[in-house]
Write a protein that holds these residues in place. Structure first.
Motif: not given
Length: 325
Positions: A117-121, A181-182, A187-188
């Motif tokens: 969650l943190g990496a995506y936000i 990994v996130t 970024n894909r």
């Protein structure tokens, strides 16, 4: 017209086939180590579920102190106070597995929360989660567990409290891996396309990102179970385990306190240690199979896969040399 009609009739069968292939790609290949690992784990789990229902009272005391296995109907002998070791093993295996799977679930949820969650936000949320994860990661786990175990009164140390303590000290490393990994997955192109099309954050996380993290999370879940069972055994051996219940660790602790080794009562301490070793071995074999999904090079380098390809010994040797390079 006929060609168009044939394409339309074939289209529905293509999608399910592609879906089945994508699902099959996420599953471990049925290698010998996976089959052996699943078989051993299944036997131990079934015994933990069914065993306590068919054995006697593990706390029942008799006059048969240190009776060897097989005497007077005791399959694994008795303890110093005449308690049946076979009954204690059934309840102890259930207790250890409850702690192991509880820690596995809690640690996986915490690592996904702070890592995915943190990496995506991103932004301040990611930095705050990463800072908290790093702080937890550098805190020595075993001393913290011992301090918490000493702080909690012995009468209040149940299975789920021990599991909570172990989960708090075991999620940070997995969160770091999931965050890395996130950051790569978000970024894909397909994630960016979903974001541009107006998809909600939760849908992108659940539909686009989480399926790519399932093999990693499954591997971390298996490792957390191994860590929890070994951690509980270590705590119990130090006298900080669960009270009022049986686990494999508490059986070892009691056997050590009652000098089972010096009395030659091998049947009291070898079986619980053997169950811990076998279950850890089974989960490790399963984890190796999951690693083949995360890293396809491992799958392609296995001898069983090469035999499926029909490679000659010379080709296998050349392929191994290329993998080493």
């Amino acid at each position: 017209m006929s060609s168009t009609l044939s394409l339309d009739t074939d289209a529905p069968s293509v999608a399910p086939t592609a879906a089945r292939r994508s699902i099959a790609a996420l599953l471990p290949s049925p290698s010998p180590k996976l089959i052996v690992g699943l078989a051993i784990a299944a036997v131990i789990i079934l015994w933990a579920i069914i065993g306590p229902l068919v054995v006697g009272d593990p706390n029942a005391i008799s006059t048969l102190a240190f009776a060897p296995p097989g005497s007077h109907g005791h399959l694994l002998g008795t303890t110093q106070t005449g308690q049946d070791v076979w009954s204690q093993m059934a309840w102890g295996t259930r207790g250890s597995l409850i702690i192991g799977f509880t820690v596995g679930v809690l640690a996986t949820v915490l690592s996904a929360l702070f890592g995915v969650l943190g990496a995506y936000i991103g932004g301040g949320v990611d930095e705050g989660f990463a800072l908290f994860t790093n702080v937890v990661l550098v805190i020595p786990g075993l001393p913290l567990v011992i301090v918490i175990g000493n702080y909690v009164p012995q009468s209040q140390r149940g299975l789920f409290l021990i599991a909570l303590v172990l989960a708090i000290t075991s999620w940070a490393g997995s969160a770091r891996v999931l965050r890395a990994v996130t950051l790569s997955v978000r970024n894909r192109d397909y994630v960016a396309a979903s974001r541009v099309s107006g998809e909600s954050t939760w849908r992108i996380l659940v539909v686009e990102i989480l399926p790519n993290l399932i093999p990693v999370m499954a591997s971390q879940f298996v490792f957390a179970i191994i860590f929890a069972i070994l951690g509980e055994a270590g705590l119990s051996f130090l006298g900080l385990g669960a009270s009022g219940t049986f686990t494999l660790g508490t059986i070892l602790f009691q056997a050590n306190n009652d000098l089972a080794l010096t009395q030659g009562a091998w049947w009291w301490f070898i079986p619980p240690g053997l169950v811990i070793a076998l279950f850890g071995c089974a989960l490790s074999l399963i984890n190796f199979s999951i690693d083949e999904i995360i890293n396809p090079k491992l799958r392609n380098s296995t001898r069983s896969q090469r035999r499926k390809w029909g490679l000659t010994p010379a080709q296998i040797k050349r392929l191994e040399e290329e993998n080493v390079k």
